[in-house]
Scaffold this active site. Structure first.
Site, PDB file in Angstrom:
ATOM      1  N   CYS A  51     -13.603 -41.144  32.853  1.00 60.66           N
ATOM      2  CA  CYS A  51     -13.779 -39.927  33.677  1.00 60.66           C
ATOM      3  C   CYS A  51     -15.006 -38.959  33.270  1.00 60.66           C
ATOM      4  CB  CYS A  51     -12.451 -39.553  34.163  1.00 60.66           C
ATOM      5  SG  CYS A  51     -12.669 -38.220  35.270  1.00 60.66           S
ATOM      6  N   CYS A  69     -23.359 -54.395  45.826  1.00 57.67           N
ATOM      7  CA  CYS A  69     -23.148 -53.347  46.623  1.00 57.67           C
ATOM      8  C   CYS A  69     -23.993 -52.166  46.056  1.00 57.67           C
ATOM      9  CB  CYS A  69     -21.728 -52.983  46.733  1.00 57.67           C
ATOM     10  SG  CYS A  69     -21.132 -52.298  45.092  1.00 57.67           S
ATOM     11  N   HIS A 107     -12.553 -37.312  41.983  1.00 58.14           N
ATOM     12  CA  HIS A 107     -12.981 -38.475  42.934  1.00 58.14           C
ATOM     13  C   HIS A 107     -13.735 -39.466  42.335  1.00 58.14           C
ATOM     14  CE1 HIS A 107     -14.277 -40.682  46.611  1.00 58.14           C
ATOM     15  NE2 HIS A 107     -15.423 -40.471  46.285  1.00 58.14           N
ATOM     16  N   HIS A 110     -14.026 -45.656  45.979  1.00 57.68           N
ATOM     17  CA  HIS A 110     -13.184 -46.523  46.723  1.00 57.68           C
ATOM     18  C   HIS A 110     -12.923 -47.983  46.325  1.00 57.68           C
ATOM     19  CE1 HIS A 110     -14.894 -43.480  49.391  1.00 57.68           C
ATOM     20  NE2 HIS A 110     -13.668 -43.317  50.028  1.00 57.68           N
ATOM     21  N   ASP A 114     -12.100 -56.969  48.871  1.00 60.61           N
ATOM     22  CA  ASP A 114     -13.210 -58.253  49.041  1.00 60.61           C
ATOM     23  C   ASP A 114     -13.642 -58.548  47.461  1.00 60.61           C
ATOM     24  OD1 ASP A 114     -14.777 -55.979  48.429  1.00 60.61           O
ATOM     25  OD2 ASP A 114     -16.069 -55.992  50.119  1.00 60.61           O
ATOM     26  N   ARG A 122     -12.104 -54.716  44.542  1.00 61.08           N
ATOM     27  CA  ARG A 122     -13.483 -54.269  44.041  1.00 61.08           C
ATOM     28  C   ARG A 122     -13.363 -52.728  44.064  1.00 61.08           C
ATOM     29  NH1 ARG A 122     -17.941 -52.432  47.120  1.00 61.08           N
ATOM     30  NH2 ARG A 122     -17.035 -53.615  49.154  1.00 61.08           N
ATOM     31  N   CYS A 124     -15.098 -49.688  43.735  1.00 57.76           N
ATOM     32  CA  CYS A 124     -16.612 -49.445  44.161  1.00 57.76           C
ATOM     33  C   CYS A 124     -16.617 -47.971  43.499  1.00 57.76           C
ATOM     34  CB  CYS A 124     -16.957 -49.578  45.320  1.00 57.76           C
ATOM     35  SG  CYS A 124     -18.771 -49.036  45.798  1.00 57.76           S
ATOM     36  N   CYS A 143     -12.489 -60.141   0.501  1.00 55.31           N
ATOM     37  CA  CYS A 143     -12.675 -60.393  -0.832  1.00 55.31           C
ATOM     38  C   CYS A 143     -13.083 -61.731  -1.038  1.00 55.31           C
ATOM     39  CB  CYS A 143     -11.546 -60.096  -1.908  1.00 55.31           C
ATOM     40  SG  CYS A 143     -11.682 -60.694  -3.557  1.00 55.31           S
TER      41      CYS A 143
END
Length: 200
Positions: A51, A69, A107, A110, A114, A122, A124, A143
């Protein structure tokens, strides 16, 4: 086992100074970066994605894939306790599931159903909401005589060879040299002032 993160409260003014305008808009105002513009969309290095606000580890490069995407896509999180999911009906006629950091509520993006099997998820995620920490590659040191594990060597040491041998104290023993044990050969390697002379 679910990893519960301790929630923190962020200082908005400090964030405005630390983050870029886009990072702030995405994480604090649920904005979205334009597709195919994020710096991590095509990043394939090994490491962990954190984050950008609180630096909590969220995603691994092992679960990142190219979904086409336009945003970084992951088929899973490091741990389900790392993120929280929320109903998002901000776009008329569309209901999405928002992804937020569980520690600071930033945030992220999402999650959709799919993705690739077996979970078909997924995540995204906006590049502006995450930071990438490259995996530090380590090489084990053993060693040569007895094959005992010594530690690891990294490529972040001093110049010129950049080697840093990180050795466990429990794997080695220290034997102090006795001054009287100096051989005639080593004694001859001293200058008249008593300083060592490098031998080729």
């Amino acid at each position: 086992m679910e990893n519960k993160s301790e929630k923190i409260t962020v200082n908005k003014e400090e964030l405005r100074k630390r983050l870029t305008p886009l990072q702030y808009q995405v994480t604090q105002e649920a904005g979205t970066e334009r597709p195919f513009t994020g710096c991590y969309n095509k990043n394939y290095e090994k490491g962990v994605y954190q984050c950008i606000v609180c630096h909590q580890d969220l995603f691994s490069s092992d679960t990142k894939y190219d979904s086409g995407c336009g945003w970084p896509a992951f088929n899973d999180v490091l741990d389900k306790g790392k993120v929280t999911l929320h109903r998002d009906a901000s776009i008329p006629g569309m209901v999405r599931t928002e992804v937020r950091c569980s520690k600071c509520s930033a945030h992220m993006g999402h999650v959709f159903d799919d993705g690739p099997p077996p979970k078909h998820r997924r995540f995204c995620i906006n590049s502006a909401s995450i930071d990438f920490v490259k995996k530090r590659i380590r090489t084990e040191v053993r060693c040569a005589r007895c094959n005992a594990h010594m530690g690891h060597v990294f490529e972040d040491g001093p110049k010129p060879n950049r080697k840093r041998y990180c050795i466990n104290s429990a794997s080695i023993d220290f034997v102090q040299s006795e001054p009287s044990a100096m051989t005639a050969t080593s004694a001859q390697a001293l200058s008249p002032q008593g300083t060592p002379i490098a031998q080729q």
